[in-house]
Structure formats: structure tokens, C-alpha cells
Design a protein around this motif. Sequence first.
Motif, mmCIF file in Angstrom:
data_model
loop_
_atom_site.group_PDB
_atom_site.id
_atom_site.type_symbol
_atom_site.label_atom_id
_atom_site.label_comp_id
_atom_site.label_asym_id
_atom_site.label_seq_id
_atom_site.Cartn_x
_atom_site.Cartn_y
_atom_site.Cartn_z
ATOM 1 N N VAL A 12 32.304 35.579 44.701
ATOM 2 C CA VAL A 12 31.574 36.848 44.624
ATOM 3 C C VAL A 12 30.183 36.705 45.226
ATOM 4 C CG1 VAL A 12 30.534 38.517 43.031
ATOM 5 C CG2 VAL A 12 32.872 37.710 42.654
ATOM 6 N N ARG A 13 29.499 35.607 44.916
ATOM 7 C CA ARG A 13 28.153 35.404 45.447
ATOM 8 C C ARG A 13 28.189 35.201 46.964
ATOM 9 N NH1 ARG A 13 23.459 37.090 44.369
ATOM 10 N NH2 ARG A 13 24.188 36.936 42.193
ATOM 11 N N GLU A 61 41.211 41.503 54.281
ATOM 12 C CA GLU A 61 41.716 42.603 53.449
ATOM 13 C C GLU A 61 42.050 42.093 52.050
ATOM 14 O OE1 GLU A 61 45.396 45.833 53.312
ATOM 15 O OE2 GLU A 61 45.040 44.651 55.117
ATOM 16 N N ALA A 62 42.696 40.925 51.985
ATOM 17 C CA ALA A 62 43.004 40.341 50.679
ATOM 18 C C ALA A 62 41.723 39.977 49.940
ATOM 19 C CB ALA A 62 43.883 39.105 50.858
ATOM 20 N N ALA A 69 38.603 42.883 42.077
ATOM 21 C CA ALA A 69 39.123 42.366 40.811
ATOM 22 C C ALA A 69 38.106 41.447 40.136
ATOM 23 C CB ALA A 69 40.435 41.624 41.051
ATOM 24 N N CYS A 70 37.477 40.577 40.917
ATOM 25 C CA CYS A 70 36.490 39.649 40.347
ATOM 26 C C CYS A 70 35.281 40.399 39.794
ATOM 27 C CB CYS A 70 36.034 38.651 41.407
ATOM 28 S SG CYS A 70 37.293 37.443 41.880
ATOM 29 N N GLN A 71 34.849 41.440 40.487
ATOM 30 C CA GLN A 71 33.698 42.215 40.023
ATOM 31 C C GLN A 71 34.011 42.972 38.739
ATOM 32 O OE1 GLN A 71 32.989 44.439 43.660
ATOM 33 N NE2 GLN A 71 31.252 43.116 44.222
ATOM 34 N N GLU A 76 33.384 41.309 32.265
ATOM 35 C CA GLU A 76 34.085 41.331 30.981
ATOM 36 C C GLU A 76 34.050 39.955 30.319
ATOM 37 O OE1 GLU A 76 37.985 42.758 31.807
ATOM 38 O OE2 GLU A 76 37.344 44.844 32.085
ATOM 39 N N ILE A 77 34.186 38.909 31.126
ATOM 40 C CA ILE A 77 34.093 37.549 30.584
ATOM 41 C C ILE A 77 32.688 37.286 30.052
ATOM 42 C CG2 ILE A 77 34.159 35.094 31.185
ATOM 43 C CD1 ILE A 77 36.377 35.766 33.183
ATOM 44 N N ASP A 78 31.674 37.690 30.819
ATOM 45 C CA ASP A 78 30.287 37.498 30.381
ATOM 46 C C ASP A 78 30.023 38.244 29.074
ATOM 47 O OD1 ASP A 78 29.789 35.927 32.590
ATOM 48 O OD2 ASP A 78 28.967 37.579 33.783
#
Length: 237
Positions: A12-13, A61-62, A69-71, A76-78
Motif C-alpha cells: 500500500v505504501r 489491473e490486479a 482490498a488492502c485499503q 479494520e485490522i488496526d
Amino acid sequence: MLDRITSMRVFVRAASAGSLSAAARHLGMSPAMATKHVDALEARLGVKLFHRSTRRLSLTEAGSRYLEACQRILPEIDEAEASIASQRVEATGLLRLNAPLSFGTRYIAPLLPAFSRRHPAVKVELGLSDSQVDLLDGGWDLAVRIGQLEDSPLQARRLADCAMQVCAAPRYLDERGVPRRVADLAQHNCLGYSLSTLVGSKQWAFGRDAQVRVAISGDLVANNGSALLAAAWVARA
């Protein structure tokens, strides 16, 4: 094996910065390690997440779908971790504690008001019973017990030593005499504790390892120490 959550954060970063080196600096790792995290994700997913050039990264594209999905997942995990961490700082909820009747009445119950002032968000349910309880079946969070610990998968912590003493009322000793040796107790009216996990109600044990034992008999067996103390105090000979 690299941590998947960390790999997702690196991805993500890197997608945001357009650079693995920038992602590595932000996350406090080497560029080589950041590259390994992204490579591990691509190997696990079986797709390329970035178009890589010497100047900049761009998402495939993937990669774009995976970024969305990661964003969604990482916050939610945090949030879940922050929620659990806050509970460690401030205890909340119901604490179900089981203890022996006499011990719980004399030593634990007087401590509960101070505990409640220190942890106002915790509600305590104190159950008092001299019988062994099944913590799992009974829904108890913890139990305090006096005696030998039987084999158990539960975690236990030794709180203190408990010294046992032979006591008698003065009137009883005046009438029956003072026992001088352990063996003399066999001739006395000894009150038995039916829930003893060490020797039962028909023996008393002495010594650190209970290696000295004597058979006892008397006119009362009870499952509560306070009841035995009250009976002994009236000095029945």
C-alpha cells in the motif's frame, strides 16, 4: 516466511509513493526487504501487482483491485488491535471469581470495594464454594484454591504458602490432655475436613511433604473450615 500483514502495508505504501525505496524509508526497513515483501505477495497471489521501471512503479489491473482490498482490510485490522490494546489498559467486563467459602469471606470479599474503585468498568461475580469447581463448565474466569494442585491444562500461579496448625479449645485440652506426639492424635476427638485433596477426612498429614501421617477419628466431619472451627470452639470432649 514474511508476515503477510507487513507485506500488505509495504504494498500500500509503495503504491501510494510510487516507489519501493520511499515505502521502505517510511516503514523503517531496507529497500531490499521492501522488495522481498512485494515479491512474496506476488508469488502468493500468482499475479504481478506492479509494472516496474527504473523510475517509477505503476499498478497493474490486479494490483489496483488488490490495493482496494488492502485499503479496506488494513484499517479494520488496526481498529481491532487498538480495541484490544485499549482493553489491556482499562479492564472492562464481567470477572467471575470462585474461592473457598471461609477464605473468600475473610480475605477476598473485603478487597473487592478497593478493586472496584480501581477498575470501575469491571463487574465482579464472587462464587464461594469449598468444593473443586470446573472452571470451563462453570464459566469461571479464575479460582483461588488451597491445597495441592492436580494435573490440569489450566494455568496456575502460586500465591502463598498456607501453614496448617492443630488447634483445640482450652476446655478440651483441660479435659482430654495435651497431645505430645503426632501419634497421640489418634486418641483424640479430631474433626475431619471432607474435601481435603491431600489425605481425605480420616488422616492428618504433617511435614512439608506430608510424609508423617496419623489416622484420626472424631464425632464430626464437615466440608467447611468455619463449621469445624465453630464446633471445635465449643470444646466437645
